[in-house]
Design an enzyme around this catalytic site. Sequence first.
Site, PDB file in Angstrom:
ATOM      1  N   CYS A 142     -14.887  -9.086   6.765  1.00 48.30           N
ATOM      2  CA  CYS A 142     -14.625  -9.325   8.183  1.00 48.30           C
ATOM      3  C   CYS A 142     -14.964  -8.045   8.938  1.00 48.30           C
ATOM      4  O   CYS A 142     -15.255  -7.015   8.323  1.00 48.30           O
ATOM      5  CB  CYS A 142     -13.164  -9.744   8.403  1.00 48.30           C
ATOM      6  SG  CYS A 142     -11.995  -8.362   8.410  1.00 48.30           S
ATOM      7  N   LYS A 150      -2.990   0.988  15.103  1.00 43.68           N
ATOM      8  CA  LYS A 150      -3.037   1.857  13.933  1.00 43.68           C
ATOM      9  C   LYS A 150      -3.750   3.160  14.260  1.00 43.68           C
ATOM     10  O   LYS A 150      -4.593   3.229  15.161  1.00 43.68           O
ATOM     11  CB  LYS A 150      -3.723   1.147  12.774  1.00 43.68           C
ATOM     12  CG  LYS A 150      -5.163   0.735  13.041  1.00 43.68           C
ATOM     13  CD  LYS A 150      -5.702  -0.092  11.883  1.00 43.68           C
ATOM     14  CE  LYS A 150      -7.122  -0.595  12.193  1.00 43.68           C
ATOM     15  NZ  LYS A 150      -7.647  -1.447  11.110  1.00 43.68           N
ATOM     16  N   LYS A 176      -5.423   6.783  12.217  1.00 48.02           N
ATOM     17  CA  LYS A 176      -5.834   7.318  10.913  1.00 48.02           C
ATOM     18  C   LYS A 176      -6.254   8.777  11.055  1.00 48.02           C
ATOM     19  O   LYS A 176      -6.947   9.142  12.001  1.00 48.02           O
ATOM     20  CB  LYS A 176      -6.983   6.485  10.343  1.00 48.02           C
ATOM     21  CG  LYS A 176      -6.602   5.026  10.091  1.00 48.02           C
ATOM     22  CD  LYS A 176      -7.769   4.210   9.577  1.00 48.02           C
ATOM     23  CE  LYS A 176      -7.358   2.770   9.313  1.00 48.02           C
ATOM     24  NZ  LYS A 176      -8.494   1.953   8.810  1.00 48.02           N
ATOM     25  N   CYS A 224     -12.405  -2.085   6.971  1.00 44.34           N
ATOM     26  CA  CYS A 224     -11.768  -1.499   5.791  1.00 44.34           C
ATOM     27  C   CYS A 224     -12.768  -0.882   4.812  1.00 44.34           C
ATOM     28  O   CYS A 224     -12.483   0.155   4.220  1.00 44.34           O
ATOM     29  CB  CYS A 224     -10.931  -2.546   5.069  1.00 44.34           C
ATOM     30  SG  CYS A 224      -9.541  -3.158   6.042  1.00 44.34           S
ATOM     31  N   ARG A 256      -1.248   6.525   9.603  1.00 47.14           N
ATOM     32  CA  ARG A 256      -1.246   6.009   8.234  1.00 47.14           C
ATOM     33  C   ARG A 256      -1.519   7.110   7.215  1.00 47.14           C
ATOM     34  O   ARG A 256      -1.544   8.287   7.563  1.00 47.14           O
ATOM     35  CB  ARG A 256      -2.240   4.857   8.122  1.00 47.14           C
ATOM     36  CG  ARG A 256      -1.893   3.711   9.071  1.00 47.14           C
ATOM     37  CD  ARG A 256      -2.735   2.488   8.840  1.00 47.14           C
ATOM     38  NE  ARG A 256      -2.327   1.373   9.689  1.00 47.14           N
ATOM     39  CZ  ARG A 256      -2.847   0.160   9.610  1.00 47.14           C
ATOM     40  NH1 ARG A 256      -3.802  -0.113   8.724  1.00 47.14           N
ATOM     41  NH2 ARG A 256      -2.433  -0.796  10.415  1.00 47.14           N
ATOM     42  N   ARG A 311       0.864  -1.183   0.000  1.00 47.47           N
ATOM     43  CA  ARG A 311       0.000   0.000   0.000  1.00 47.47           C
ATOM     44  C   ARG A 311       0.896   1.228   0.000  1.00 47.47           C
ATOM     45  O   ARG A 311       1.750   1.385   0.878  1.00 47.47           O
ATOM     46  CB  ARG A 311      -0.902  -0.007   1.233  1.00 47.47           C
ATOM     47  CG  ARG A 311      -1.873   1.165   1.314  1.00 47.47           C
ATOM     48  CD  ARG A 311      -2.657   1.126   2.604  1.00 47.47           C
ATOM     49  NE  ARG A 311      -3.424  -0.098   2.745  1.00 47.47           N
ATOM     50  CZ  ARG A 311      -3.525  -0.802   3.870  1.00 47.47           C
ATOM     51  NH1 ARG A 311      -2.887  -0.413   4.946  1.00 47.47           N
ATOM     52  NH2 ARG A 311      -4.254  -1.896   3.905  1.00 47.47           N
ATOM     53  N   CYS A 363     -14.768  -4.094   0.481  1.00 48.24           N
ATOM     54  CA  CYS A 363     -13.331  -4.294   0.703  1.00 48.24           C
ATOM     55  C   CYS A 363     -12.855  -5.406  -0.222  1.00 48.24           C
ATOM     56  O   CYS A 363     -13.632  -6.036  -0.944  1.00 48.24           O
ATOM     57  CB  CYS A 363     -13.063  -4.640   2.160  1.00 48.24           C
ATOM     58  SG  CYS A 363     -13.629  -6.297   2.638  1.00 48.24           S
ATOM     59  N   CYS A 418      -7.072 -11.367   1.091  1.00 48.54           N
ATOM     60  CA  CYS A 418      -6.993 -10.927   2.484  1.00 48.54           C
ATOM     61  C   CYS A 418      -7.039 -12.122   3.435  1.00 48.54           C
ATOM     62  O   CYS A 418      -7.997 -12.908   3.411  1.00 48.54           O
ATOM     63  CB  CYS A 418      -8.134  -9.969   2.802  1.00 48.54           C
ATOM     64  SG  CYS A 418      -8.094  -9.421   4.523  1.00 48.54           S
TER      65      CYS A 418
END
Length: 572
Positions: free
Chosen positions: A481, A216, A218, A485, A155, A85, A436, A442
């Site tokens: 899931c 993470k 964002k 995302c 990110r 990414r 996603c 994935c």
Amino acid sequence: MLDSQSDKQNLIVEGKLADNERLKRESNFLRGTIEEDLQDKITGGFTNDNFQLIRFHGMYQQDDRDIRAERAKQKLEPLHNVMLRARMPGGVIQPDQWLVIDDFAREHTSYGSIRLTTRQTFQFHGVLKPNIKHMHQVLNSINIDGIATAGDVNRNVLASTNPVESQLHADAYEWAKKISEHLLPKTRAYYEIWLDEEKVHTTEEPILGSTYLPRKFKTTVTVPPNNEMDVHANDLNFVAIAEDGKLVGFNVLVGGGLAMTHGDTATYPRKADDFGFIPLEHTLKVAEHVVTVQRDWGNRTNRKNAKTKYTLDRVGIDTFKAEVESRAGVKFEESRPYEFTSRGDRFGWVEGIDGKHHLTLFILSGRILDFPGRPLKTGLRKIAEIHKGDFRMTANQNLVIAGIAPEDRAEIEQIARDHGLIDDLMTPQLKNSMACVALPTCPLAMAEAERFLPDLVSNVEGLLAKHNVPQDHIILRVVGCPNGCGRAMLAEVGLVGKGPGKYNLYLGGNREGTRVPKLYKENVSPEVIYEALDPLIADWVAERNEDEGFGDFVIRKGVVAEVKVSKTDFHA
């Protein structure tokens, strides 16, 4: 208010640290033994801690799950590869850069595609181990990298699309770049491993810390009234406030996030809280110290409860806010008024303030590839070969051809039409649906998403047509899931994968993206979902108020309860 250092110490979660904390501490500032692993020809994957550490360099190890069982029968390891990414603050990419990533996708990935993401960037899927270092060097040659697009760091920073549509959009883009640079890791590990730079001893990470963030993080910079990037999906958001058309500062929203875990009621999606207004000159300071407070107070014992949203709910919004003010030396002012009235991308042509034009293209699931009858990848290459402006990737997996001179507009539109990049038959429902990646790449996916989306949309379109509203739409999203995302937890109808062919059905988000939906049916097949939606859509069409969206209708009619405070309402 916290009066002493001991009071602050009490806000740290005590207990055995998650193993990710050990591997970050022992990684020598994200270097690990990645270089040694690259030389290991016995396995196509990365081993031990390096499996996690490569995420900080923008990569996830994956395999083709469609052929995993067959390879196991042949006593072969899974076909390991990586997904890369890129870091693209604000999603802006030049045509010459596009041509290079197009070449790399064709020549060195297993799928040949470029995948636009909900993080306003692109991904390569299926890069085999011998090509990984070459990939980073190719990207570096065009001033792109994969630093901090995954892992426990801030990110890729999002910015409202079409920066040249107004001066506010241009300013938002510039601030996204500044915030991204300010919050990047300072370690030179990426440059040493992938670009063969001289090794430099790292002694500290002044913002992120020696063990980086608990989870993470964002960030977005957004220009109302279009909530195109779903600010409530993000830890930190800067909402542009203007006076007389000039950017004067930001309202700061903290603590959004959509990931959860099936069966764990201590996890939930959550909207961000508005901390208040700051003038422009305090932007980087406030960004830094929202991050440092989360760095120091975030839960490092349980990664499922490590994100900023849980820190806010645990320590209290006022306590977190006061600590940011103390560290930054900045007082939040009262929030300035703003309103989100829409979200999503504005397809077709928009004229900018400079007289140039921007063409927004719908890209189904962001997958750029040559499909039968729709050679999208070839079409975008042809546009890149002649385009004098730039491309802008959106947070909804679409692409803007930006900065088109009036005399070039007809040629670019014709190329787009000839290659299926413009299709006048695309319905409003299709343009308001998202998925996603999920299977086959994935490793977290429990159910299909991208490959299921066309059938899902067709069936919902059929229901809209059945009830005589074929040109209406519902904000519809499906994810494989519960990790968030595809932002299903801000949809009017959100499907979250539970198992092969089974989904949890959530209802009640709104069109503005400011409300979390609630569980309506659990672990059901698509057929059950369509049966459930049919009478609800019929009632919506018959009984809705003027301009009332589907999500608002199901809340008003009590089909599901409104989620006002996620911690108490989402699982109730």
